[in-house]
Enzyme design. Structure first.
Site, short mmCIF file in Angstrom:
data_model
loop_
_atom_site.label_atom_id
_atom_site.label_comp_id
_atom_site.label_asym_id
_atom_site.label_seq_id
_atom_site.Cartn_x
_atom_site.Cartn_y
_atom_site.Cartn_z
CE LYS A 257 34.49 -22.52 -26.84
NZ LYS A 257 35.37 -21.36 -26.66
CG ASP A 262 32.47 -17.17 -28.58
OD1 ASP A 262 31.36 -16.57 -27.90
OD2 ASP A 262 33.40 -17.17 -28.24
CE LYS A 269 34.46 -14.52 -29.69
NZ LYS A 269 35.65 -14.25 -28.96
CG ASP A 280 34.27 -20.98 -30.01
OD1 ASP A 280 35.39 -21.43 -29.96
OD2 ASP A 280 33.73 -20.42 -29.31
CG ASP A 339 34.27 -13.37 -26.07
OD1 ASP A 339 33.64 -14.65 -26.68
OD2 ASP A 339 35.26 -12.77 -26.71
CD GLU A 341 32.75 -18.73 -25.38
OE1 GLU A 341 33.15 -17.87 -25.23
OE2 GLU A 341 32.86 -19.74 -26.34
NE ARG A 343 38.16 -19.21 -19.65
CZ ARG A 343 39.06 -18.02 -19.93
NH1 ARG A 343 39.50 -17.79 -18.73
NH2 ARG A 343 39.57 -17.96 -21.06
#
Ligand code: BES
Ligand code: MN
Ligand code: ZN
Length: 492
Positions: A257, A262, A269, A280, A339, A341, A343
């Protein structure tokens, strides 16, 4: 770029000790017996070393613990570092001892006296890894080229043998430093394009690197990945790296990933701590570090690595909560929370990896859920797998390398949390078992019969206090374990 401290081995030369500058390191076992080199140090310091060993404090020190004797009379060095380490200490204690050397180094050189110790390669690896410091954005530092300054010289009985035993150390350190630098880098510097450019440099080491841009990803149907990046000015990219060190067998796949920042997207967030989301892309960072390490040590295995590089931003074009997107596999996803994201990115990259490479197995790494931090803290990564053999091999490799890893469950019972009214699934499963439902989501994009491990590294990729082998910040967790997994399971 951060360059690991240089090191080399030499045969023990007692005459060189008195004049060595920087730091001198002596290793003394729990029995308190001084070896040849330590005896010379003791003589030069007029018995100061023996006094330190006889003192009450030495008895209380654990294997690998260290103390400094400052400005020792009789030595040119500015410090004599006494480390408690048995001759036949295991790799873990040897790395801890090395870490004490690396931590104290501060850009100086060190002469390490280890004429009788096994595991000198672990002492060196520990030193080099712990000496890491990310200084690229500090002005006025004297090591502008990223070199950590200083060098390590290790005096041993058989320098050729030691050099051989330590042959992979530099490759591993470079791999770990590559990961740490990527994870440390702020997101205005490490954009998706900059990340891809840094991966392209692996070509110099013999890695085949392809960068797939948005048009290509669109053609492939990677809509769940593209949806995450559509609110960003930086283009979404998938980078494919191939290391062909094996014979004609199908490759093993690593998938990361790579969310370069993010914000949460429209499901924004909170401000507090959002700056941490520069890390991230940690999963992609580890994948990159492993590729660098195995290329540098010319691993005899076929490894393919894929990273999904995107930025999750709120914008007029960003995806909305409630949007339905179609994955490359063909399954549709209702995006309840923008959020969640990671996956969405991994779903498409996992599918593409299997379609194109038919891998013998795969490991994905992702800073996927805050919930894994609630479950396991910052000590262990969450390990999810559909294959006990592969999972056990990984857990063993992680244990050997001292990288915390704990297996978590997968089970169809959790699938009901992902049911959507209007699409094939939702991208979130609510608060209970948040890390497991994320893994269950990923498993939908793993084909029947493909051995797979998902590593949730949200808690371990970057930490707020020092660990044994890293100063606070990016750890490089996973590079050593995956390198070992590859060495143990896929190289002959
Ligand atoms: N990148 C975060 C997970 C994360 C949290 C990584 C803390 C490192 C430290 C991920 O994309 C995320 O936002 N996950 C959400 C999922 C939720 C919306 C289901 C989370 O964990 O809160
Ligand atoms: Mn997120
Ligand atoms: Zn994320």
């Amino acid at each position: 770029m951060t360059t690991p401290v240089a090191f080399d081995f030499a045969e023990l030369d007692l005459e060189a000790i008195a004049g060595a500058e920087g730091r001198v390191v002596v290793l003394v076992g729990a029995d308190g017996k001084l070896d040849k080199a330590a005896r010379r140090v003791n003589r030069l310091t007029k018995g100061a070393l023996q006094r330190a060993v006889d003192a009450e404090g030495f008895g209380k020190m654990k294997q690998g613990d260290a103390r400094d004797l400052g400005f020792p009379a009789g030595l040119a060095a500015e410090a004599l570092q006494l480390i408690k380490l048995d001759r036949n200490a295991d790799g873990e204690a040897a790395r801890k001892a090395g870490a004490a050397i690396g931590k104290a180094l501060g850009g100086k050189s060190a002469l390490i006296l280890a004429p009788q110790h096994k595991c000198v390669e672990d002492v060196v690896l520990g030193s080099v890894l712990r000496a890491y410091a990310f200084k690229d954005h500090k002005t006025g530092n004297d090591n502008e080229n990223g070199a950590q300054g200083g060098a390590l010289k290790v005096m041993v009985t058989d320098a050729t043998k030691a050099r051989e035993a330590a042959s992979a150390v530099a490759a591993l350190a470079e791999g770990v430093f590559f990961t740490r630098d990527l994870v440390s880098e702020p997101s205005n510097v490490l954009t998706t394009t900059e990340f891809a450019a840094r991966l392209e440099q692996l070509r110099d080491l013999g890695v085949e690197v392809e960068v797939l841009g948005e048009d290509e990803l669109e053609r492939l149907g990677m809509r769940t990945l593209l949806a995450v990046g559509q609110g960003s000015e930086s283009p979404s990219q998938v980078v494919v790296m191939q290391w062909k060190g094996g014979a004609s067998e199908a490759p093993f796949a690593l998938i990361g990933k790579g969310v370069v920042f993010d914000t949460g997207g429209i499901s924004l967030k909170p401000a507090g701590g959002m700056e941490d989301m520069t890390m991230d892309m940690g999963g992609a960072g580890v994948v990159a570090g492993v590729m660098k390490a195995i290329a540098l040590r010319k691993a005899k295995a076929n490894i393919v690595a894929l990273v999904g590089l995107v930025e999750n931003m709120p914008d007029g074009r960003a995806q909305r909560p409630g949007d339905v997107v179609r994955s490359m596999k063909g399954d549709t996803v209702e995006v309840i929370n923008t959020d969640a994201e990671g996956r969405l990115v991994l779903a498409d990259v996992l599918w593409y990896a299997q379609e194109r490479f038919k891998p013998t197995g795969m490991v994905d790494l992702a800073t996927l859920t805050g919930a894994i931090i609630i479950g396991l803290g910052h000590e262990m990564a969450g390990v999810f797998s559909n294959d006990d053999d592969l999972c056990d091999a990984f857990l063993k490799a992680a244990k050997t390398e001292g990288e915390g890893a704990w297996r978590m469950p997968l089970a169809p019972a959790y699938d009901k949390q992902l049911k959507s009214l209007i699409a094939d699934m939702k991208n979130v499963g609510g608060r209970p078992a948040g890390s497991i439902t994320a893994a269950q989501f990923l498993q939908r994009f793993v084909k029947e019969g493909v051995p797979w491990i998902h590593l949730d590294i949200a808690g371990v990729a970057s930490v707020k206090s020092d660990t044994t082998l890293a100063p606070k910040g990016a750890t490089g967790w996973g590079v050593l374990a995956l390198n070992r997994l590859i060495a143990d399971k896929y190289e002959g």
